[in-house]
Design an enzyme around this catalytic site. Structure first.
Site, short mmCIF file in Angstrom:
data_model
loop_
_atom_site.label_atom_id
_atom_site.label_comp_id
_atom_site.label_asym_id
_atom_site.label_seq_id
_atom_site.Cartn_x
_atom_site.Cartn_y
_atom_site.Cartn_z
CB SER A 153 -5.30 56.53 -23.17
OG SER A 153 -4.20 56.76 -22.63
CE1 TYR A 166 -2.18 55.07 -27.73
CE2 TYR A 166 -1.84 56.36 -25.57
CZ TYR A 166 -2.33 55.22 -26.28
OH TYR A 166 -3.08 54.33 -25.58
P1 NDP Z 1 -2.75 45.09 -26.38
O1 NDP Z 1 -1.58 45.34 -27.20
O2 NDP Z 1 -2.61 43.95 -25.32
O3 NDP Z 1 -3.87 44.87 -27.14
C1 NDP Z 1 -4.14 45.42 -28.57
C2 NDP Z 1 -5.36 44.52 -29.33
O4 NDP Z 1 -5.39 45.41 -30.70
C3 NDP Z 1 -4.65 43.33 -29.66
O5 NDP Z 1 -5.64 42.26 -29.52
C4 NDP Z 1 -4.23 43.15 -31.08
O6 NDP Z 1 -4.63 41.98 -31.59
C5 NDP Z 1 -5.40 44.39 -31.90
N1 NDP Z 1 -4.80 44.91 -32.89
C6 NDP Z 1 -3.69 45.55 -33.38
N2 NDP Z 1 -3.80 46.01 -34.65
C7 NDP Z 1 -5.00 45.40 -35.09
C8 NDP Z 1 -5.30 45.58 -36.38
N3 NDP Z 1 -4.72 46.06 -37.38
N4 NDP Z 1 -6.66 45.03 -36.60
C9 NDP Z 1 -7.46 44.25 -35.60
N5 NDP Z 1 -7.05 44.29 -34.29
C10 NDP Z 1 -5.71 44.93 -33.98
O7 NDP Z 1 -2.84 46.39 -25.80
P2 NDP Z 1 -3.93 46.98 -24.67
O8 NDP Z 1 -5.07 45.83 -24.37
O9 NDP Z 1 -3.32 47.56 -23.49
O10 NDP Z 1 -4.68 47.90 -25.62
C11 NDP Z 1 -6.31 48.12 -25.84
C12 NDP Z 1 -6.57 49.76 -25.77
O11 NDP Z 1 -6.19 50.24 -24.67
C13 NDP Z 1 -5.62 50.22 -26.76
O12 NDP Z 1 -6.86 51.28 -27.48
C14 NDP Z 1 -4.73 51.14 -25.84
O13 NDP Z 1 -4.60 52.31 -26.43
C15 NDP Z 1 -5.84 51.41 -24.94
N6 NDP Z 1 -5.04 51.68 -23.47
C16 NDP Z 1 -4.12 50.87 -23.21
C17 NDP Z 1 -3.50 51.35 -22.02
C18 NDP Z 1 -2.30 50.61 -21.35
O14 NDP Z 1 -1.43 50.79 -20.51
N7 NDP Z 1 -2.03 49.19 -21.92
C19 NDP Z 1 -3.48 52.70 -21.38
C20 NDP Z 1 -4.66 53.28 -21.88
C21 NDP Z 1 -5.28 52.92 -22.94
P3 NDP Z 1 -3.68 41.24 -32.82
O15 NDP Z 1 -2.15 41.78 -32.74
O16 NDP Z 1 -4.03 39.93 -32.93
O17 NDP Z 1 -4.35 42.12 -34.03
#
Ligand code: NDP
Length: 257
Positions: A153, A166
């Site tokens: 990030s 975070y």
């Molecule tokens: P989302 O919340 O849309 O996606 C997060 C994903 O992680 C979901 O598919 C969720 O699926 C999965 N997840 C959460 N907990 C678990 C678990 N215990 N086991 C397996 N899967 C899990 O967010 P983003 O797509 O934005 O996030 C993706 C990455 O990008 C993250 O690492 C985030 O830190 C990073 N990021 C995002 C930014 C943003 O502004 N959106 C900016 C910078 C970095 P489910 O709930 O079905 O398990």
């Protein structure tokens, strides 16, 4: 960014966080490049729906519902994927949470939840996958290269007050990626850190009450990235020729300071 079609034909890609946001968009994009997708997240119906879309577009996808923070889950997950697909060429560690807010008021367990998913689960899954990535890179029948892409990030490059833990988790991801890159370069396993700015996903939904509203208002003030924008960057990284390694990519919305 240009990528030519079917760069990943015959390869297998595991994407965590494939049920929404960046992981989902990345899974769709890499499937369009010919990869067989192993889709990982907890929400099975969402994974099934993504897999059905991929198959309807002529691609190939299997679902592996999993809470990757579970004890021993990383090893068992990688074993299941290998049993079904026979190989692993690309691992995209996209699953993550962003539980931010003032440190002084942090509810019990919130810091640990950030660390468990963003750091521990990512490390465990990477550890379980590495021998298979090395084998894929060595395979004469394959691309001669394998890819590990970790989603860090902007908060992994610049520590942010109000997001101390975070930020700490994302600094850990960036540092781990760079050190691992040095270890694996000679084996032709490319290690990349992709560092998005604000992306419109479900990420902010899980922030604690009272902080979430402020955070979502900040996102709403920007012309945020779409998950597909980050998927595009990841697709660029993993479709480079064997001799080209894109080690780090910082992708912000144009209007994010
Ligand atoms: P989302 O919340 O849309 O996606 C997060 C994903 O992680 C979901 O598919 C969720 O699926 C999965 N997840 C959460 N907990 C678990 C678990 N215990 N086991 C397996 N899967 C899990 O967010 P983003 O797509 O934005 O996030 C993706 C990455 O990008 C993250 O690492 C985030 O830190 C990073 N990021 C995002 C930014 C943003 O502004 N959106 C900016 C910078 C970095 P489910 O709930 O079905 O398990």
């Amino acid at each position: 960014m240009s990528t030519s079609a079917a760069h990943l034909a015959g390869t297998v890609t595991l994407v965590t966080g494939a049920s929404s946001g960046i992981g989902e968009a990345t899974a769709r994009s890499l499937a369009a490049q010919g990869a067989t997708l192993a889709l990982v997240a907890r929400r099975e119906e969402r994974l099934e729906s993504v897999a059905a879309d991929i198959r309807a577009s002529g691609g190939s996808a299997l679902v592996f519902p999993s809470d990757i923070t579970g004890d021993g889950e990383a090893v068992s997950l990688v074993e299941r994927v290998l049993a079904e697909t026979g190989r692993l060429d690309v691992l995209v560690n996209a699953a993550g949470i962003m539980l931010v807010g003032p440190a002084l008021d942090a509810p019990a367990g919130e810091w640990q939840r950030n660390v468990d998913l963003n750091v521990s689960a990512l490390l465990n899954l990477t550890h379980a996958a590495l021998p298979h990535l090395v084998a894929a890179a060595r395979d004469d029948e394959g691309r001669g290269v394998a890819d590990l892409v970790n989603i860090s990030s902007v908060a992994g490059r610049q520590a942010i007050g109000g997001a101390a833990v975070y930020s700490a988790t994302k600094f850990a991801v960036t540092a781990f990626s760079e050190a691992l890159r040095q270890e694996l370069a000679a084996r032709h396993v490319r290690v990349s850190s992709v560092e998005p700015g604000a992306v419109a996903t479900e990420l902010t939904d899980h922030i604690r009450d009272g902080v979430r509203e402020h955070n979502q208002a900040w996102y709403a003030s920007l012309e945020t990235l779409r998950p597909e924008d980050v998927a595009d960057a990841i697709t660029y990284v993993v479709t480079r020729p064997r001799h080209v390694a894109v080690n780090e990519l910082l992708v912000r919305p144009t209007d994010q300071v």
